[in-house]
Design a protein around this motif. Sequence first.
Motif, PDB file in Angstrom:
ATOM      1  N   GLU A  63       0.829  -1.204   0.000  1.00 41.37           N
ATOM      2  CA  GLU A  63       0.000   0.000   0.000  1.00 41.37           C
ATOM      3  C   GLU A  63       0.868   1.261   0.000  1.00 41.37           C
ATOM      4  O   GLU A  63       0.597   2.217  -0.728  1.00 41.37           O
ATOM      5  N   SER A  64       1.920   1.258   0.796  1.00 42.00           N
ATOM      6  CA  SER A  64       2.814   2.408   0.848  1.00 42.00           C
ATOM      7  C   SER A  64       3.495   2.644  -0.501  1.00 42.00           C
ATOM      8  O   SER A  64       3.595   3.783  -0.965  1.00 42.00           O
ATOM      9  N   GLU A  65       3.954   1.580  -1.122  1.00 42.62           N
ATOM     10  CA  GLU A  65       4.586   1.701  -2.438  1.00 42.62           C
ATOM     11  C   GLU A  65       3.615   2.291  -3.460  1.00 42.62           C
ATOM     12  O   GLU A  65       3.983   3.147  -4.257  1.00 42.62           O
ATOM     13  N   ARG A  66       2.378   1.813  -3.440  1.00 39.11           N
ATOM     14  CA  ARG A  66       1.375   2.300  -4.386  1.00 39.11           C
ATOM     15  C   ARG A  66       1.115   3.794  -4.161  1.00 39.11           C
ATOM     16  O   ARG A  66       1.116   4.575  -5.109  1.00 39.11           O
ATOM     17  N   ARG A  67       0.911   4.172  -2.916  1.00 40.71           N
ATOM     18  CA  ARG A  67       0.596   5.578  -2.620  1.00 40.71           C
ATOM     19  C   ARG A  67       1.765   6.501  -2.903  1.00 40.71           C
ATOM     20  O   ARG A  67       1.621   7.502  -3.584  1.00 40.71           O
ATOM     21  N   THR A  68       2.922   6.178  -2.343  1.00 41.30           N
ATOM     22  CA  THR A  68       4.058   7.093  -2.455  1.00 41.30           C
ATOM     23  C   THR A  68       4.577   7.186  -3.882  1.00 41.30           C
ATOM     24  O   THR A  68       5.142   8.206  -4.258  1.00 41.30           O
TER      25      THR A  68
ATOM     26  N   GLU B  14      -2.916   8.814  12.467  1.00 44.35           N
ATOM     27  CA  GLU B  14      -3.794   9.262  11.378  1.00 44.35           C
ATOM     28  C   GLU B  14      -2.976   9.739  10.178  1.00 44.35           C
ATOM     29  O   GLU B  14      -3.340   9.495   9.030  1.00 44.35           O
ATOM     30  N   HIS B  15      -1.861  10.415  10.454  1.00 44.19           N
ATOM     31  CA  HIS B  15      -0.983  10.887   9.377  1.00 44.19           C
ATOM     32  C   HIS B  15      -0.424   9.701   8.584  1.00 44.19           C
ATOM     33  O   HIS B  15      -0.443   9.704   7.348  1.00 44.19           O
ATOM     34  N   ILE B  16       0.078   8.697   9.284  1.00 44.29           N
ATOM     35  CA  ILE B  16       0.636   7.516   8.613  1.00 44.29           C
ATOM     36  C   ILE B  16      -0.444   6.839   7.773  1.00 44.29           C
ATOM     37  O   ILE B  16      -0.206   6.470   6.620  1.00 44.29           O
ATOM     38  N   THR B  17      -1.642   6.712   8.345  1.00 47.81           N
ATOM     39  CA  THR B  17      -2.753   6.080   7.619  1.00 47.81           C
ATOM     40  C   THR B  17      -3.138   6.894   6.389  1.00 47.81           C
ATOM     41  O   THR B  17      -3.366   6.344   5.312  1.00 47.81           O
ATOM     42  N   ARG B  18      -3.189   8.198   6.525  1.00 51.87           N
ATOM     43  CA  ARG B  18      -3.596   9.065   5.416  1.00 51.87           C
ATOM     44  C   ARG B  18      -2.538   9.110   4.310  1.00 51.87           C
ATOM     45  O   ARG B  18      -2.861   9.143   3.134  1.00 51.87           O
ATOM     46  N   ARG B  19      -1.270   9.064   4.676  1.00 51.35           N
ATOM     47  CA  ARG B  19      -0.198   9.280   3.698  1.00 51.35           C
ATOM     48  C   ARG B  19       0.512   8.017   3.204  1.00 51.35           C
ATOM     49  O   ARG B  19       1.071   8.003   2.109  1.00 51.35           O
ATOM     50  N   TYR B  20       0.548   6.952   4.015  1.00 47.93           N
ATOM     51  CA  TYR B  20       1.362   5.794   3.657  1.00 47.93           C
ATOM     52  C   TYR B  20       0.574   4.487   3.584  1.00 47.93           C
ATOM     53  O   TYR B  20       0.524   3.853   2.542  1.00 47.93           O
ATOM     54  N   TYR B  21       0.019   4.044   4.700  1.00 47.54           N
ATOM     55  CA  TYR B  21      -0.682   2.764   4.776  1.00 47.54           C
ATOM     56  C   TYR B  21      -1.553   2.776   6.019  1.00 47.54           C
ATOM     57  O   TYR B  21      -1.360   3.599   6.913  1.00 47.54           O
ATOM     58  N   ARG B  22      -2.505   1.843   6.081  1.00 47.54           N
ATOM     59  CA  ARG B  22      -3.384   1.760   7.250  1.00 47.54           C
ATOM     60  C   ARG B  22      -2.541   1.384   8.468  1.00 47.54           C
ATOM     61  O   ARG B  22      -2.012   0.276   8.557  1.00 47.54           O
ATOM     62  N   CYS B  23      -2.407   2.314   9.385  1.00 48.05           N
ATOM     63  CA  CYS B  23      -1.565   2.128  10.560  1.00 48.05           C
ATOM     64  C   CYS B  23      -2.427   1.626  11.715  1.00 48.05           C
ATOM     65  O   CYS B  23      -3.035   2.407  12.441  1.00 48.05           O
TER      66      CYS B  23
END
Length: 189
Positions: free
Chosen positions: A76-81, A125-134
């Motif tokens: 998920e992080s790879e896809r988003r970033t 919330e920041h990690i979830t919004r920007r990288y992956y579901r934290c």
Amino acid sequence: MDTPGYDSREALLRQKKLLCLEQRRLKRLEALIDHTLKGEDRMDFDAFDRTEIENARRQYADEVRQRWGNTGAYAESERRTGAYSQEDWGDISAEEQELYQRFLDAMAEGPAGAGAQEAVQAWQEHITRRYYRCTDEILKCLGEMYTADPRFTANIDRRGEGLARFMSEAIRLYCEKRPQKEEDGREKH
């Protein structure tokens, strides 16, 4: 840190190498500015070259991929970033600096204080919004890593001495007081 074969000394040496490469690049930029101030009309674009630094960063990305590459959070992080622009990264960096400042401001009241606990929630919330579901479990592991991995500690503490330990403890307390949840979000009984 629990990965078999993890070598914290090697990790520190890699971090030192990155810092040395960045230091050399900054020295080149400083020399370029000095030459320009002296009125010299030559432009040395090599001073702006980040190739060596980026190559080293790619090596470290391989470590991350080996450790967490098979997880959903990594994918998920790879896809988003991968879709983020320079402007997006600037916004993310500004958000993170603001969040670090919230933690620094909360240090006086301690990790169990309202300010620290609100900062932890905002961090999650920041990690979830920007990288992956934290999830709480991931957040707890991140908090532990902030003090267990010297690279994380050094990176966080450059904003304020003891910040990594403070964040780690605030996260631990936050996760302890929250009800444990199943993967689907329901409370465990």
